[in-house]
Design an enzyme around this catalytic site. Structure first.
Site, PDB file in Angstrom:
ATOM      1  N   SER A   1      -2.473 -49.937 -12.947  1.00 56.11           N
ATOM      2  CA  SER A   1      -1.524 -50.457 -11.954  1.00 56.11           C
ATOM      3  C   SER A   1      -2.075 -50.308 -10.541  1.00 56.11           C
ATOM      4  O   SER A   1      -1.374 -49.923  -9.612  1.00 56.11           O
ATOM      5  CB  SER A   1      -0.173 -49.750 -12.088  1.00 56.11           C
ATOM      6  OG  SER A   1      -0.336 -48.349 -12.078  1.00 56.11           O
TER       7      SER A   1
ATOM      8  N   SER B   1       6.925 -46.042  -1.858  1.00 60.82           N
ATOM      9  CA  SER B   1       5.834 -46.536  -2.690  1.00 60.82           C
ATOM     10  C   SER B   1       5.932 -48.056  -2.763  1.00 60.82           C
ATOM     11  O   SER B   1       6.182 -48.722  -1.762  1.00 60.82           O
ATOM     12  CB  SER B   1       5.891 -45.884  -4.069  1.00 60.82           C
ATOM     13  OG  SER B   1       4.798 -46.265  -4.862  1.00 60.82           O
TER      14      SER B   1
ATOM     15  N   GLU C   1      -5.872 -45.884 -12.801  1.00 58.40           N
ATOM     16  CA  GLU C   1      -4.809 -46.389 -13.659  1.00 58.40           C
ATOM     17  C   GLU C   1      -4.713 -47.889 -13.428  1.00 58.40           C
ATOM     18  O   GLU C   1      -4.968 -48.370 -12.320  1.00 58.40           O
ATOM     19  CB  GLU C   1      -3.471 -45.699 -13.389  1.00 58.40           C
ATOM     20  CG  GLU C   1      -2.934 -45.866 -11.982  1.00 58.40           C
ATOM     21  CD  GLU C   1      -1.618 -45.135 -11.766  1.00 58.40           C
ATOM     22  OE1 GLU C   1      -1.140 -44.500 -12.723  1.00 58.40           O
ATOM     23  OE2 GLU C   1      -1.074 -45.221 -10.656  1.00 58.40           O
TER      24      GLU C   1
END
Length: 502
Positions: A316, A73, A314
């Site tokens: 982020s 990620s 979201e």
């Protein structure tokens, strides 16, 4: 994963796995597949690097019992993440993860040496490669998000794309072709998979300009613009994408009553701008706990009732346009942003100008998001214990920066002062700390611990009503409350917290 659980599922014949760009990630994926193959569980293992959304998409498309994504990620290069998706195509939540943990604890010894035989991946007939099929199906379905292909193909705009050393660039190129655009220009230093993330200090787009530095050199758009670069936050991009998804939905649905069947979702630490949209436009809006696993599962639940979620996010920088994938999807979102930019350019508007128009209609939503680092878990416990007993036992703070706090929600304990029964509507989440304060001046502030990093994150947002347009005044008030939130409640110097480097 417990094989008995998978075999009891009607879809156990299909299990999907993928590895990230590192040799360790590749080995972890093969080991995961080998464990299942050794117990005669068929496995779909992608033969090449793919973006994360392909796994949840494949789980649904192939009717799989589960899916696993081995990925770093945007975490540090030393990390390898292990994301598990259930048969509905969404990440597992607390019920499933507890059962999986119980199964692990009951099977601490390998069944046999064949569990570690990664050669099974290459010679076992139960292993198949879904890459070609899934890529083709994904791109076919992606076309449903394209509404102005003719305009896209004639647009003079050029786009720059960076995957920050990840695996997404080739797939974003394909997505742009689906939308009628030429492939975006690659940032050469960042377009190929690189497990060391060589050109960035931290491969996290939340870090803003420090990560986008090379993209700036390429001018055009990396969600930034010439003549005064603008790096959009996740909340700002969500305002634009939310507006665009509802705008294009309305183009194809003339009856206002139809809006009652559609939803937009956001995590609770994200901007409330979609709530403002819903209040005026008449569709539904819901919040979830932080993390796209909650968003994905809620989309699935709503789909079972005939409702449709057209946009989720979201803060982020995680976006999902539509509901084909039950996880955030940067591949489709990149193409959708490009189409939106091309449409607005044809109307002589920039993304920044349209964001201003949105705020004029729905009210300014100004936000600040940052964090402090704390490498000592007992200190984190003390900080949140102090907040929960700020003015005596069981008494939360009554003011922040001199502004009265009118509501407190503590998802860790399940307390919410705004509810008649004082119970939080959101599920209790005792595995981390999260406390939200609603202030008298309209600011909403949240403190929470990160689930993956030694951070205490803080989120503040000024949710102004339409017509309240003194932006500099709003920004200054938000700045003061944000500073007070950190200094009064976290006490960085006293607790040896490391402030974020900007």
């Amino acid at each position: 994963l417990d094989v008995s659980v998978l075999k009891s599922s009607p879809a156990y014949n299909n299990n999907i796995f993928h590895f990230d760009q590192s040799a360790l990630g590749r080995r972890l994926a093969k080991l995961t597949a080998a464990v299942l193959l050794s117990r005669d569980v068929p496995v779909h293992l992608f033969s090449s690097f793919i973006p994360t959304p392909y796994v949840p998409y494949a789980v649904k498309k192939l009717g799989a019992a589960a899916g696993v994504m081995i990925t770093a990620s945007h975490n540090p290069k030393e990390d390898n993440g292990y994301k598990v998706y259930w048969c509905n195509g969404a990440q597992i939540t607390s019920l499933h993860d507890k059962e999986i943990l119980r199964c692990i604890e009951e099977q601490l010894e390998p069944w046999s040496a064949s569990c570690w035989d990664v050669g099974l991946v290459d010679r076992c007939s139960l292993r198949t490669d879904p890459l070609t099929q899934i890529n083709s199906c994904y791109m076919d379905e992606l076309a449903s998000l394209c509404f102005h292909r003719d305009l896209n193909s004639s647009s003079p705009l050029k786009f720059v794309h960076s995957s920050f050393h990840g695996v997404g660039h080739a797939f974003v190129q394909q997505a742009f072709r689906v939308f009628g655009f030429p492939p975006p220009i690659a940032v050469p230093e960042q377009k190929d998979p690189d497990p060391n993330f060589s050109s960035v200090r931290c491969p996290n787009p939340e870090e803003g300009e420090s990560v986008n530095f090379l993209s700036f050199w390429f001018t055009c758009i990396a969600l930034c613009f010439r003549c005064g670069w603008k790096v959009f936050t996740g909340n700002e991009l969500a305002a634009l994408l939310g507006w665009w998804m509802f705008f294009t939905w309305k183009e194809n649905h003339s009856e206002p009553a139809d809006a009652r069947s559609i939803y937009m979702l956001a995590t609770t630490v994200s901007s409330k701008i979609l709530q403002a949209f819903a209040r005026i436009e008449g569709f539904h809006f819901e919040e979830t706990l932080p993390g796209f696993k909650w968003v994905g599962n809620r989309i699935h639940e709503l789909s079972q009732t005939g409702s449709r979620v057209i946009f989720s996010f979201e803060e982020s920088i995680g976006f999902l346009c539509g509901d084909t994938v039950l996880d955030k999807d940067g591949v489709s979102s990149a193409a959708v942003v490009a189409e939106m930019a091309a449409y607005l350019h044809n109307k002589h508007l920039s993304l920044s100008q349209q964001l201003h128009n949105i705020y004029q209609t729905y009210g300014y939503h100004l936000s600040k998001t940052s964090y402090v680092v704390c490498n000592d878990p007992p200190t984190i416990q003390r900080i949140f214990s102090r907040i929960r007993n700020f003015d005596g036992s069981g008494s939360y703070p009554k003011t922040c920066g001199g502004v009265q706090i009118v509501h407190v929600r503590d998802v860790t304990t399940g307390y919410d002062s705004s509810q008649p029964d004082l119970r939080s509507v959101l599920p209790v989440s005792r595995s981390s700390h999260m406390i939200t304060f609603t202030l008298q001046n309209g600011i909403v502030a949240t403190l929470r611990t990160s689930g993956t990093e030694p951070k205490i994150k803080y989120y503040t947002e000024f949710c102004a009503v339409p017509g309240q347009s003194e932006v500099s005044t709003l920004e200054e008030e938000l700045r003061k409350v944000t500073a007070a939130l950190v200094d009064e409640f976290l006490e960085p110097e006293k607790n040896n917290l490391i402030r974020r480097l900007v």
